[in-house]
Design an enzyme around this catalytic site. Structure first.
Site, PDB file in Angstrom:
ATOM      1  N   ARG A   1      43.470  -6.726  -1.522  1.00 48.94           N
ATOM      2  CA  ARG A   1      44.578  -7.545  -1.041  1.00 48.94           C
ATOM      3  C   ARG A   1      44.420  -7.754   0.455  1.00 48.94           C
ATOM      4  O   ARG A   1      44.072  -6.827   1.199  1.00 48.94           O
ATOM      5  CB  ARG A   1      45.922  -6.871  -1.322  1.00 48.94           C
ATOM      6  CG  ARG A   1      46.133  -6.422  -2.750  1.00 48.94           C
ATOM      7  CD  ARG A   1      46.177  -7.552  -3.727  1.00 48.94           C
ATOM      8  NE  ARG A   1      47.435  -8.296  -3.680  1.00 48.94           N
ATOM      9  CZ  ARG A   1      47.695  -9.347  -4.440  1.00 48.94           C
ATOM     10  NH1 ARG A   1      46.789  -9.810  -5.260  1.00 48.94           N
ATOM     11  NH2 ARG A   1      48.855  -9.959  -4.356  1.00 48.94           N
TER      12      ARG A   1
ATOM     13  N   HIS B   1      38.749 -15.749  -2.397  1.00 48.55           N
ATOM     14  CA  HIS B   1      39.463 -15.026  -3.458  1.00 48.55           C
ATOM     15  C   HIS B   1      38.880 -15.326  -4.841  1.00 48.55           C
ATOM     16  O   HIS B   1      39.580 -15.729  -5.776  1.00 48.55           O
ATOM     17  CB  HIS B   1      40.952 -15.363  -3.435  1.00 48.55           C
ATOM     18  CG  HIS B   1      41.806 -14.276  -4.030  1.00 48.55           C
ATOM     19  ND1 HIS B   1      43.039 -13.932  -3.533  1.00 48.55           N
ATOM     20  CD2 HIS B   1      41.599 -13.449  -5.091  1.00 48.55           C
ATOM     21  CE1 HIS B   1      43.558 -12.946  -4.261  1.00 48.55           C
ATOM     22  NE2 HIS B   1      42.682 -12.642  -5.215  1.00 48.55           N
TER      23      HIS B   1
ATOM     24  N   GLU C   1      47.244 -17.028   1.498  1.00 43.86           N
ATOM     25  CA  GLU C   1      46.267 -17.804   0.734  1.00 43.86           C
ATOM     26  C   GLU C   1      46.949 -18.985   0.057  1.00 43.86           C
ATOM     27  O   GLU C   1      47.982 -18.782  -0.603  1.00 43.86           O
ATOM     28  CB  GLU C   1      45.593 -16.913  -0.316  1.00 43.86           C
ATOM     29  CG  GLU C   1      44.813 -15.764   0.297  1.00 43.86           C
ATOM     30  CD  GLU C   1      44.316 -14.756  -0.721  1.00 43.86           C
ATOM     31  OE1 GLU C   1      43.443 -13.953  -0.379  1.00 43.86           O
ATOM     32  OE2 GLU C   1      44.816 -14.778  -1.874  1.00 43.86           O
TER      33      GLU C   1
END
Length: 322
Positions: free
Chosen positions: A239, A289, A268
């Protein structure tokens, strides 16, 4: 928006485009509505009358939940549940289920892709070849950047759930010594439980696999980075909020640590002025990601997502959070 009408449960998937996989329809009477993407401000309106909400990254906070008296379950299409107000869900009797142990191959492989690229300085060497440096060399190869083996080095893991275990297995295959720091000591052959201090100060590669909560937010800041080896790498496929991004940028720019590989950021998608997004250094790799997102992992996620929904309707909820 796609809608399939039926009776009984009304299911709404708020951000279907976040999952590239076949999502089978649950094996019970229901209506199904899905949206490619949903803004946070649109969630309450789109979930009106829904008994089951599916969300990957659309936040559901207390003010939104207060507008949804029919909502009985939130199926999170991810492992992290920080987008959900769990306290408000508990107060309203809403069951929250998440996805677990689905990226057991994808994420560890991505973690080691980052580690190997950094330890062998692949970005720097690739740039030199593209710039014609090899062609001009008076030797058969270039030695401009250090290359260090993984064998014999220490892999430190913050967190040791299913993904931490999988990363440790790969580390052992490369001949690395595995150090783990977690709340309860690990009693496992080939694994050494260490204090937070020892993890920071002795790891050659520190890889983060902890959830994001108030105890772990910014757990790596300027103080922690300064305690790491100057030759160490920091890897974050967990994270974004685990690391102070400004502190990391400063540490990489000034040589406090040797490099970092990140797949996650605090926000994000990131704003254009994100300090790590604009950190153009050969010892820093940022991917968008995607560590979790192999074709196989996404299909496992999709299948487990519907399993969670079906288990809830059968009054046998699984993977319940909170």
């Amino acid at each position: 928006m796609t809608t399939t009408a039926n009776t009984s449960h009304n299911i709404v998937f708020l951000d279907r485009d976040s999952l590239i996989a076949n999502v089978r329809r649950p094996a019970f009477s229901h209506s199904w509505t899905e949206y490619g993407a949903t803004a946070a401000s649109e969630a309450a309106g789109r979930l009106a009358g829904a008994s089951i909400a599916i969300t990957n990254k659309v936040p559901l906070r207390a003010d939104t939940l207060a507008q949804l008296p029919d909502l009985k379950m939130i199926a999170v299409a991810a492992t992290g549940t920080d987008i959900i107000d769990l306290a408000a869900c508990k107060e309203r009797g809403i069951v929250v289920s998440n996805i677990r142990d689905y990226a057991y191959a994808s994420l560890p492989e991505h973690t080691f892709a980052l580690i190997l690229a950094l330890r062998r300085n692949l970005l720097a060497y690739r740039a030199d070849v593209q710039a014609g440096q090899w062609q001009k060399s008076d030797k058969f190869c270039l030695f401009d950047y250090p290359i260090t083996d993984l064998a014999g080095s220490k892999l430190g893991l913050l967190g040791y759930g299913a993904l931490g275990h999988a990363v440790a297995r790969l580390g052992r295959a490369f001949g690395m010594d595995i150090l783990v720091h977690k709340r309860t000591p690990v009693e496992e052959e080939g694994i050494r439980s260490v204090s937070w201090d020892e993890l920071l100060e002795t790891s050659d590669v520190l890889s983060l696999h902890a959830p994001l909560n108030e105890q772990t937010r910014n757990i790596i800041g300027s103080t922690e980075l300064a305690r790491m080896k100057r030759s160490a790498l920091l890897i974050n496929t967990a994270r974004g909020g685990l690391v102070d991004e400004a502190a990391l940028a400063a540490a990489l720019t000034t040589g406090i640590i040797a490099g970092a590989g990140f797949d996650v950021l605090v926000k994000e998608p990131p704003p254009e002025d994100n300090v790590l997004l604009n950190l153009h250094l050969p010892n820093f790799i940022l991917t968008p990601h995607i560590a979790w997102a192999s074709t196989q992992a996404m299909q496992i996620l999709a299948d487990q997502l519907v399993d969670n929904v079906e288990a809830f309707v059968a009054n046998k909820p699984v993977n319940v959070v909170g």
